[in-house]
Scaffold this active site. Structure first.
Site, PDB file in Angstrom:
ATOM      1  N   GLN A  48     -12.153 -15.403  27.952  1.00  0.00           N
ATOM      2  CA  GLN A  48     -13.133 -14.850  28.441  1.00  0.00           C
ATOM      3  C   GLN A  48     -14.108 -14.222  27.247  1.00  0.00           C
ATOM      4  O   GLN A  48     -13.528 -13.741  26.081  1.00  0.00           O
ATOM      5  CB  GLN A  48     -12.943 -13.368  29.424  1.00  0.00           C
ATOM      6  N   CYS A  59     -34.728  -8.681  21.226  1.00  0.00           N
ATOM      7  CA  CYS A  59     -34.561 -10.117  20.516  1.00  0.00           C
ATOM      8  C   CYS A  59     -36.027 -10.484  20.070  1.00  0.00           C
ATOM      9  O   CYS A  59     -36.707 -10.420  20.889  1.00  0.00           O
ATOM     10  CB  CYS A  59     -33.809 -11.006  21.544  1.00  0.00           C
ATOM     11  N   CYS A 114     -30.742 -15.625  27.398  1.00  0.00           N
ATOM     12  CA  CYS A 114     -30.775 -14.473  28.072  1.00  0.00           C
ATOM     13  C   CYS A 114     -32.039 -14.628  28.935  1.00  0.00           C
ATOM     14  O   CYS A 114     -32.820 -15.197  28.460  1.00  0.00           O
ATOM     15  CB  CYS A 114     -31.123 -13.325  26.996  1.00  0.00           C
ATOM     16  N   CYS A 136     -28.418 -13.591  16.590  1.00  0.00           N
ATOM     17  CA  CYS A 136     -28.413 -13.456  18.102  1.00  0.00           C
ATOM     18  C   CYS A 136     -27.511 -12.218  18.631  1.00  0.00           C
ATOM     19  O   CYS A 136     -26.491 -11.910  18.501  1.00  0.00           O
ATOM     20  CB  CYS A 136     -27.357 -14.638  18.854  1.00  0.00           C
ATOM     21  N   GLU A 172      -2.508 -24.853  37.004  1.00  0.00           N
ATOM     22  CA  GLU A 172      -3.855 -24.965  36.376  1.00  0.00           C
ATOM     23  C   GLU A 172      -3.683 -26.745  36.161  1.00  0.00           C
ATOM     24  O   GLU A 172      -2.615 -27.273  35.678  1.00  0.00           O
ATOM     25  CB  GLU A 172      -4.077 -24.438  35.172  1.00  0.00           C
ATOM     26  N   CYS A 194     -17.262 -16.204  39.718  1.00  0.00           N
ATOM     27  CA  CYS A 194     -18.196 -16.121  38.542  1.00  0.00           C
ATOM     28  C   CYS A 194     -19.449 -16.948  39.264  1.00  0.00           C
ATOM     29  O   CYS A 194     -20.367 -16.765  38.613  1.00  0.00           O
ATOM     30  CB  CYS A 194     -17.982 -16.765  37.265  1.00  0.00           C
TER      31      CYS A 194
END
Length: 457
Positions: free
Chosen positions: A290, A78, A87, A166, A340, A415
């Site tokens: 996701q 990149c 990143c 990107c 939820e 995560c």
């Protein structure tokens, strides 16, 4: 150690050898045991470093030049990697990224949960760790009278104006951002200005269905109306007639939250669709879905394997979102209950269950830590509980509610390895034993990692 006693001083230039790497990809070198953190430095390398910050227990340095180079160093493909905060790991080989993430999970489990007797499996990576993101949200700014789009520089709100592409987002998303910026430029639609809180166009968001090819464009503005709206839509469709949906989100607030509360459909459908394995999902502008569909299937398959369902089980999915894991589990379970706190997500979950003809699911709006004790009082006894919480981990009350329900197995998808390790302490004290740990690389080229674990009673 007082400031005077630190082995380095601010603005000093030193030669430093790197022996380790932090969870966010910074190289770690030590002088007399005192750690110095430097970005874009890899273990095994030596560099000339300028010390830019000195604290009691650590310092931060800036790499001036490399003296010796790691065989795992690669040239970032990149153009703006060193300017962009998106990143963190493009300068390291993909094999090293996977190893680093496995080690990160191991270290955190040992340090926080004191768990060292469970094997952490090698990280499950991608064959092609590029162009995987199905969603992009790009801020809009102005430079020399023209609209510019690009990510922000790290720790700032300065847009990187020479960012053409990107390479971790899908090409169709890149192309649509370019198109919308060009059309808005031609029609003199002004960019939003954070400082003055004037202007119109704040962000361009694009979502695409990896397996359906459907695309949704979301135009985020400060104003209730888009200037020259009809012509704007007409020109977009002229160039890209295959768009499925054009949405308009209004965010009138002084905030760095991207989306506002009000979303209208300007053209096409309110939802796009995508599939993960055999399960179909309806995705709205605001849905949590996701961002790496290929690895999501890997993650969910692993969660399903760890749940070890034979068809007769009752399963609870706490933090169920739009029902993505619930529906994977429903393929093999007798009954799945999802809970939820976000009402819109539960509406989407019900829609997705109907879409897949899965009538063995039940979805409830509420806080899992309050709903689950009520279910227990009603006599609900789950065989398996699956939990996939946000980065801050599980609420303490939820962990206790899970232990109280006494399921055979708990599948914890995380995560954030640090909050996972913290929560494992409570679950193991509650009589559960950690059996398996599988890191999954959902976000190649970044320092983030997902982990699937299973605990048994």
């Amino acid at each position: 150690m007082s400031k005077q006693q630190t082995p380095v001083q601010k603005n000093q230039t030193i030669e430093l050898s790197f022996e380790d790497i932090t969870h966010d990809g910074n190289g770690v070198g030590k002088i007399n045991g005192y750690p110095i953190f430097v970005s874009n430095a890899l273990p095994g390398e030596t560099a000339k470093v300028k010390v830019i910050m000195v604290k009691k227990n650590f310092a931060v340095g800036r790499r001036l030049e490399l003296i010796t180079t790691s065989p795992d160093r690669v040239k970032p493909p990149c153009d703006v990697f060193y300017k962009c905060g998106g990143c963190q790991l493009q300068h390291m080989s993909y094999q090293m990224q996977l190893k680093m993430k496995q080690n990160q999970v191991k270290n955190v489990l040992a340090k926080i949960a004191h768990i060292t007797d469970v094997n952490v499996e090698p990280t499950l990576g991608m064959d092609d760790p590029w162009r995987y993101r199905n969603k992009v949200q790009i801020p809009v700014g102005k430079k020399d009278g023209k609209l510019i789009t690009g990510f922000y520089r790290p720790r700032s709100h300065d847009i990187i104006e020479d960012m053409e592409r990107c390479i971790v987002t899908s090409e169709v998303n890149d192309d649509l951002v370019d198109l919308i910026r060009e059309v808005a430029n031609d029609l003199d639609i002004p960019a939003y200005n954070e400082e003055t809180h004037r202007g119109v166009l704040r962000h361009i968001m694009v979502r695409s269905g990896e397996n359906t090819g459907q695309t949704m464009v979301v135009i985020v503005t400060r104003t209730n109306k888009i200037p020259k709206q009809d012509e704007f839509i007409e020109r977009i469709l002229e160039k890209q007639p295959n768009i499925t949906s054009i949405m308009h989100n209004v965010n009138p607030d002084r905030t760095n939250v991207i989306l506002g509360k009000k979303t209208n459909c300007l053209w096409g459908e309110e939802y796009i669709y995508d599939t993960i394995g055999d399960v179909k999902f309806a995705i709205s502008a605001l849905s949590f879905y996701q961002i790496n569909p290929k690895q999501t299937k890997v993650l969910y398959d692993k969660a399903l394997e760890y749940a070890d369902l034979s068809g007769g089980e009752t399963v609870i999915d706490a933090y169920c979102g739009i029902g993505s894991i619930s529906l994977f589990l429903a393929q093999k379970a007798k009954k799945v209950y999802g809970v939820e706190i976000v009402p819109q997500a539960i509406q989407d979950a019900k829609k997705n269950a109907k879409l897949n003809g899965m009538d063995n699911t039940e979805f409830v709006v509420g806080q899992a830590e309050k709903v689950m004790p009520a279910w227990t009082a009603d006599g609900l006894k789950p065989d398996v509980i699956v939990v996939d919480p946000p980065r801050k981990g599980c609420d303490e009350a939820l962990l206790h509610a899970m232990v109280e329900m006494n399921p055979e197995r708990i599948v914890y998808v995380s995560c954030n390895p640090a909050t996972l390790a913290r929560d494992l302490v409570t679950l193991t004290e509650g009589g559960y034993k950690l059996k398996k740990v599988q890191p999954v690389d959902m976000f190649p080229q970044t320092s983030h990692i997902e982990v699937v674990t299973v605990l048994e009673r």
